[in-house]
Design a protein around this motif. Structure first.
Motif, short mmCIF file in Angstrom:
data_model
loop_
_atom_site.label_atom_id
_atom_site.label_comp_id
_atom_site.label_asym_id
_atom_site.label_seq_id
_atom_site.Cartn_x
_atom_site.Cartn_y
_atom_site.Cartn_z
N LYS A 35 5.81 3.54 -6.50
CA LYS A 35 7.07 4.10 -6.00
C LYS A 35 7.26 5.57 -6.32
CE LYS A 35 8.37 0.07 -4.45
NZ LYS A 35 8.47 -0.22 -3.00
N THR A 36 6.29 6.21 -6.95
CA THR A 36 6.44 7.62 -7.32
C THR A 36 5.27 8.44 -6.80
OG1 THR A 36 5.28 7.38 -9.43
CG2 THR A 36 7.65 6.92 -9.43
N PRO A 37 5.47 9.73 -6.57
CA PRO A 37 4.35 10.60 -6.16
C PRO A 37 3.21 10.62 -7.17
CG PRO A 37 6.45 11.69 -5.78
CD PRO A 37 6.76 10.46 -6.57
N LEU A 38 3.55 10.56 -8.48
CA LEU A 38 2.50 10.55 -9.49
C LEU A 38 1.63 9.31 -9.36
CD1 LEU A 38 1.16 11.65 -12.06
CD2 LEU A 38 2.92 10.45 -13.39
N ARG A 43 -3.47 6.50 -7.83
CA ARG A 43 -4.16 5.49 -7.01
C ARG A 43 -5.13 6.13 -6.03
NH1 ARG A 43 -1.03 2.90 -3.66
NH2 ARG A 43 0.91 4.04 -4.01
N SER A 44 -4.75 7.26 -5.46
CA SER A 44 -5.67 7.93 -4.54
C SER A 44 -6.90 8.45 -5.27
CB SER A 44 -4.96 9.09 -3.83
OG SER A 44 -4.54 10.08 -4.77
N GLU A 47 -9.19 5.51 -5.59
CA GLU A 47 -9.76 5.03 -4.33
C GLU A 47 -10.75 6.01 -3.73
OE1 GLU A 47 -9.55 2.20 -2.85
OE2 GLU A 47 -8.07 1.26 -4.15
N ASP A 48 -10.36 7.27 -3.64
CA ASP A 48 -11.23 8.27 -3.00
C ASP A 48 -10.95 9.64 -3.61
OD1 ASP A 48 -12.72 9.94 -1.37
OD2 ASP A 48 -12.24 8.84 0.47
N PRO A 49 -11.62 9.98 -4.71
CA PRO A 49 -11.33 11.26 -5.38
C PRO A 49 -11.63 12.48 -4.51
CG PRO A 49 -13.25 10.18 -6.34
CD PRO A 49 -12.62 9.19 -5.42
N ALA A 262 -13.43 3.72 -6.17
CA ALA A 262 -14.18 4.68 -6.98
C ALA A 262 -14.28 4.28 -8.44
CB ALA A 262 -13.53 6.06 -6.87
N ASP A 263 -13.90 3.07 -8.76
CA ASP A 263 -13.93 2.62 -10.15
C ASP A 263 -15.37 2.57 -10.66
OD1 ASP A 263 -13.18 1.68 -12.59
OD2 ASP A 263 -12.82 -0.38 -11.94
#
Length: 271
Positions: A35-38, A43-44, A47-49, A262-263
């Protein structure tokens, strides 16, 4: 009412502030990540640095922040072991609970809500180690019933509703026949019907060629039989309950898991 009052009192008054802090962390973590920009940046990054970096996200900062916070929560778990149970630090005090924590995270599919359910399951199994009599023995029955439900769910999920119903009905009939005080003729009739239903379930499993479901049913039947044939679980087995639960949960939930893309991958900023 008195039992309910004791439950509420034990939950609110006899619980450490560290436990409350851990419980509050779950909804806060969900709000932060979704729910926050941070949380979107974190998460991004997982997923895809490369895509996150192209949009101006400081990937290294997000990685350091995530590792630091997760390490702090892991340390808080160690503090809880010392503060609530032992009272003093000693080597090897965690007894493999760190790996069980990783298993809970994997079981929860990297989601805070599911992780809470997994942590509750593994925590319950860990607490059973202190119950060497009736409670620990009853876990064999609980395990058998849960595995029967899991097998029925897997059959129903694969379009074998008849097999799923047969598993549940056969288990219910066997339980009624063993533990209810019924007339001899009724017991025989219910036993025969349970055998027929078990045959239907086995036939469905054979058609599906699903060895995992077959093994699940065998373990379920074995656990229920052991509960009926014994009075208590040997003390030597109790310390392995959390580890056995870990293996069973990961074996049955591995197909639906999806970790961040990307983990575990090494990332270097290009350019």
């Amino acid at each position: 009412m008195s039992d309910l009052a004791n439950l509420v009192g034990g939950t609110l008054l006899d619980m450490s502030w560290l436990v409350f802090l851990a419980l509050i962390a779950f909804p806060l973590t969900y709000f932060l990540l979704w729910k926050t920009p941070l949380g979107l940046r974190i998460r991004s990054t997982g997923e895809d640095p490369d895509a996150a970096d192209s949009l101006g996200v400081r990937v290294y900062s997000m990685k350091y922040l995530a590792v630091t916070v997760s390490g702090a929560f892991a340390g808080l778990g160690g503090v809880l072991l010392i503060y609530l149970f032992a009272g003093v630090y000693s080597s090897g005090q965690t007894s493999g609970r760190g790996y069980i924590g990783l298993a809970a995270m994997i079981f929860g599919n990297w989601q805070p809500g599911s992780l809470l359910a997994g942590a509750g399951l593994f925590g319950f199994m860990d607490a059973i180690q202190s119950q060497t009599d009736a409670t620990g023995h009853a876990m064999a029955l609980v395990l058998g019933v849960l595995l029967l439900v899991v097998a029925a769910y897997q059959l129903g999920r694969r379009g074998r509703a008849a097999g799923a119903a047969a598993v549940l009905l056969a288990g219910a009939l066997v339980g009624i026949t063993v533990y209810a005080d019924l007339a001899r003729g009724l017991e025989v009739a219910m036993g025969v019907l349970a055998v027929v239903l078990a045959g239907v379930a086995v036939a469905e499993i054979v058609r599906l060629r699903a060895p995992v479901i077959a093994v699940t049913l065998l373990i379920a039947v074995g656990a229920c039989w052991y509960y009926s044939a014994s009075d208590q679980i040997p003390r030597e087995f109790l310390p392995y309950f959390p580890h056995i639960t870990t293996m069973l949960v990961l074996a049955f939930s591995s197909q639906r898991l999806r970790m961040p893309a990307a983990d575990g991958k090494v990332w270097r900023r290009s350019g």
